[in-house]
Structure formats: structure tokens, C-alpha cells
Write an enzyme that holds these catalytic residues in place. Structure first.
Site, PDB file in Angstrom:
ATOM      1  N   CYS A 110       8.895  -4.692  -6.606  1.00 34.36           N
ATOM      2  CA  CYS A 110       8.435  -4.069  -5.363  1.00 34.36           C
ATOM      3  C   CYS A 110       7.331  -4.925  -4.763  1.00 34.36           C
ATOM      4  O   CYS A 110       6.465  -5.422  -5.494  1.00 34.36           O
ATOM      5  CB  CYS A 110       7.919  -2.663  -5.679  1.00 34.36           C
ATOM      6  N   HIS A 153      15.798   2.658  -3.244  1.00 35.61           N
ATOM      7  CA  HIS A 153      14.425   2.258  -3.547  1.00 35.61           C
ATOM      8  C   HIS A 153      13.532   2.488  -2.325  1.00 35.61           C
ATOM      9  O   HIS A 153      12.436   3.038  -2.443  1.00 35.61           O
ATOM     10  CB  HIS A 153      14.420   0.780  -3.968  1.00 35.61           C
ATOM     11  N   GLU A 154      14.020   2.076  -1.154  1.00 33.89           N
ATOM     12  CA  GLU A 154      13.211   2.217   0.065  1.00 33.89           C
ATOM     13  C   GLU A 154      13.070   3.683   0.485  1.00 33.89           C
ATOM     14  O   GLU A 154      11.995   4.106   0.919  1.00 33.89           O
ATOM     15  CB  GLU A 154      13.782   1.370   1.193  1.00 33.89           C
ATOM     16  N   HIS A 157      10.344   5.332  -1.315  1.00 35.60           N
ATOM     17  CA  HIS A 157       9.009   5.099  -0.748  1.00 35.60           C
ATOM     18  C   HIS A 157       8.665   6.149   0.308  1.00 35.60           C
ATOM     19  O   HIS A 157       7.505   6.546   0.439  1.00 35.60           O
ATOM     20  CB  HIS A 157       8.914   3.707  -0.113  1.00 35.60           C
TER      21      HIS A 157
END
Length: 183
Positions: A110, A153-154, A157
Site C-alpha cells: 500500500c 483494496h481501494e 480504504h
């Protein structure tokens, strides 16, 4: 132009907040930041520019990584067949996901984490995403394999979740059976 200095690192409160949805029409600042995020990813994958500006290579970035707790992200990633997935997505949501799971052989990294975190991050192998482009046009996008891992993954966030939250705490190298491994 965004640089590594613009990216907040782990420990910053924006990385643990649930981001708020953007409203349309977007402000000029929201549009510009989305474009700048995509430009950062493209630049970070260019060897000369990455070296010149000290950029770490990235395939995805979310607004909270820039201390902006709004629901948008950018990805610039190729799949196993070299098809490019290059988007800025506003208010993305996972509509559906596969039962089949996948992970990266070397774990995940990351831009907001300056250390190696060993362990498998098991995610859905395929996802369908509902989102909007910068003009408010609705999009329905399908991702599989590596791009599916990146988009999840994004989106994490945007929900205040870091990739290492998914790693098995007792046994980071544990890999459940029937998980597709990429990379």
C-alpha cells in the site's frame, strides 16, 4: 502533480474513517483530485518519472490516502491478458462478488504503508462494481483476478479498512484451500 509527500501514512486518522459519498455535480476540486490521482498512478508506473520524482509504483489510490475522506478512487492496472483497467470511480460499491477467492502470492502492499506486512490477503476472485464517472454517469464494471483484488483494496480504504486487517493474525501464511493465487 501529486507526489509521495501528498500521501498520508498509516496512523493518519483519515485512513480509518468511513468516507462520505460525493454529490453530483462534482466540485472542480473533486474532479481535479480524481484526475490527479490517476495521473499519479500512471506516472508511478513510468520508470523515468518514478525515479525523477521519487514515486513508489502504484496501481490504485483512494481519496482517504490524500486525507480527503470522500468516496472516490483511481486504478490503473493490467490484468493477466494485459488488458488495461484505468478509471476514476466515484461512490463505488460492490454489487456482487464471487464465492471463489483469490490472493496475491507475495501479499499486498500500500502506498500508505511504508513497511512490508507479510501474509495472505484473501479476497473475492471476481467482483461487479456500481460507480459513477466524474460526470455522474452510472457505471457497472466487472473485475476478475488481479484487477478485482486491486479494486477491493481501494474500496476498503473508503471504509477505513487497511489490507493487513484481512491477514490471519495467528498464522499470516495460512492459505485456505481452493484460493486462486496470482503473481
Amino acid at each position: 502533480m501529486l507526489t509521495m509527500d501528498d500521501i498520508v501514512r498509516e496512523g493518519h486518522p483519515a485512513l480509518r474513517e468511513v468516507a462520505t459519498e460525493v454529490t453530483f455535480p462534482l466540485s472542480d476540486e473533486e474532479k481535479k483530485l480524481g484526475r490527479d490521482m490517476l495521473e499519479f498512478l500512471i506516472n508511478s508506473q513510468d520508470e523515468d518519472l518514478a525515479e525523477k520524482y521519487g514515486l513508489r509504483g502504484g496501481v490504485g489510490i483512494a481519496a482517504p490516502q490524500l486525507a480527503v475522506t470522500k468516496r472516490f478512487l483511481a486504478i490503473h492496472v493490467h490484468d493477466e491478458k494485459d488488458r488495461l483497467y484505468s478509471y476514476v470511480l466515484y461512490n463505488p460499491k460492490i454489487r456482487s462478488h464471487s464465492v471463489q477467492q483469490a490472493c496475491l502470492s507475495g501479499g499486498e502492499g500500500c502506498l500508505s504503508v511504508d513497511r512490508e506486512v507479510p501474509g495472505y490477503v484473501v479476497r473475492s476472485e471476481r467482483v461487479t462494481i456500481d460507480a459513477f464517472d466524474e460526470n455522474g454517469t452510472p457505471l457497472k464494471l466487472r473485475f476478475k483476478g488481479y484487477p478485482a483484488i486491486v479494486i477491493q483494496h481501494e474500496i476498503d480504504h473508503l471504509n477505513g479498512i487497511m489490507f493487513y486487517d484481512h491477514i490471519n493474525k495467528e498464522n499470516p501464511s495460512y492459505l485456505p484451500p481452493d484460493v486462486d493465487v496470482f503473481g
